[in-house]
Design an enzyme around this catalytic site. Structure first.
Site, short mmCIF file in Angstrom:
data_model
loop_
_atom_site.label_atom_id
_atom_site.label_comp_id
_atom_site.label_asym_id
_atom_site.label_seq_id
_atom_site.Cartn_x
_atom_site.Cartn_y
_atom_site.Cartn_z
NE ARG A 41 -3.36 -0.09 2.99
CZ ARG A 41 -4.50 0.48 3.47
NH1 ARG A 41 -5.74 -0.31 2.82
NH2 ARG A 41 -4.77 1.45 3.77
NE ARG A 83 -3.39 15.35 -7.68
CZ ARG A 83 -4.28 14.66 -8.74
NH1 ARG A 83 -3.83 14.40 -10.11
NH2 ARG A 83 -5.46 14.23 -8.23
CG HIS A 112 -1.21 15.67 -12.95
ND1 HIS A 112 -2.09 15.12 -11.98
CD2 HIS A 112 -1.44 15.16 -14.14
CE1 HIS A 112 -2.50 13.98 -12.63
NE2 HIS A 112 -2.13 14.09 -13.97
CB SER A 163 8.89 -1.64 8.55
OG SER A 163 9.61 -1.90 7.21
CB SER A 209 -4.73 1.39 7.93
OG SER A 209 -4.94 0.26 7.11
CD GLU A 250 -0.41 1.06 4.48
OE1 GLU A 250 0.40 0.03 4.73
OE2 GLU A 250 -1.88 0.77 4.76
CG ASP A 280 -2.61 14.56 -2.31
OD1 ASP A 280 -1.93 14.02 -3.23
OD2 ASP A 280 -3.63 13.80 -2.12
#
Length: 185
Positions: free
Chosen positions: A46, A57, A60, A88, A149, A152, A160
């Site tokens: 992930r 991005r 872009h 990790s 999670s 990630e 972003d």
């Protein structure tokens, strides 16, 4: 809890996580990207998917950026940077990539939970993100989410935010970037 309550809790965890990111590390990453030749992104699982989104991005914004392992990815050279996302900091395939990049005089940056990891020590600098490792028993960060999670998700939001900072530094806006968006879809 129902799905909406879980969603609200995840957002609370993300709000807390972003307060723990060092601004100077984020700024250094944005500047490194802007001063580099080519930019390469790597990560496993992930974390790798978050890196792929970041690479898109970067493209872009006009940055020459590549995902390691794609058929169109060129070789890395001196003046380029390899950015690795690894919770990790110990993923063997990523350690090998970092060693290869360093042997070719490229810069390496690792975005990780664990700056003292093997990848952290190989890197020119690290960006520390909060989160729990896959094996939460070995971590000290509480989260309701499974495995890594939170890391990630924070990684994607962080990437972003780096894009927004780079856009600001380069005088870009969404309309200017849209010209580089895929148009064969």
């Amino acid at each position: 809890m129902d799905t909406i309550q879980y969603t609200a809790e995840i957002i609370k965890e993300l709000q807390q996580a972003v307060t723990l990111i060092a601004e100077e590390e984020a700024e250094k990453l944005a500047d490194t990207i802007l001063q580099s030749g080519k930019v390469f992104l790597a990560g496993a699982g992930r974390s790798g998917l978050m890196g792929r989104a970041f690479t898109m991005r970067l493209m872009h914004t006009g940055i020459e950026a590549y995902v390691v392992g794609e058929t169109v990815t060129p070789g890395i050279d001196k003046g380029d940077v390899l950015i690795i996302g690894s919770g990790s900091g110990e993923t063997k395939t990523l350690v090998s990539m970092a060693e290869k990049a360093k042997s070719l005089d490229a810069s390496v940056v690792t975005v990780t939970i664990n700056p003292e990891s093997t990848l952290g020590k190989l890197s020119d600098f690290t960006v520390k993100l909060p989160g729990a490792p896959k094996d939460q028993a070995s971590g000290n960060y509480n989260t309701i989410q499974p495995m890594a999670s939170l890391y990630e998700q924070t990684l994607l939001v962080f990437y972003d935010a780096v894009i927004l900072r780079m856009m600001e530094k380069r005088g870009l806006d969404t309309n200017k970037m849209y010209g580089k968006h895929a148009n064969l879809e």
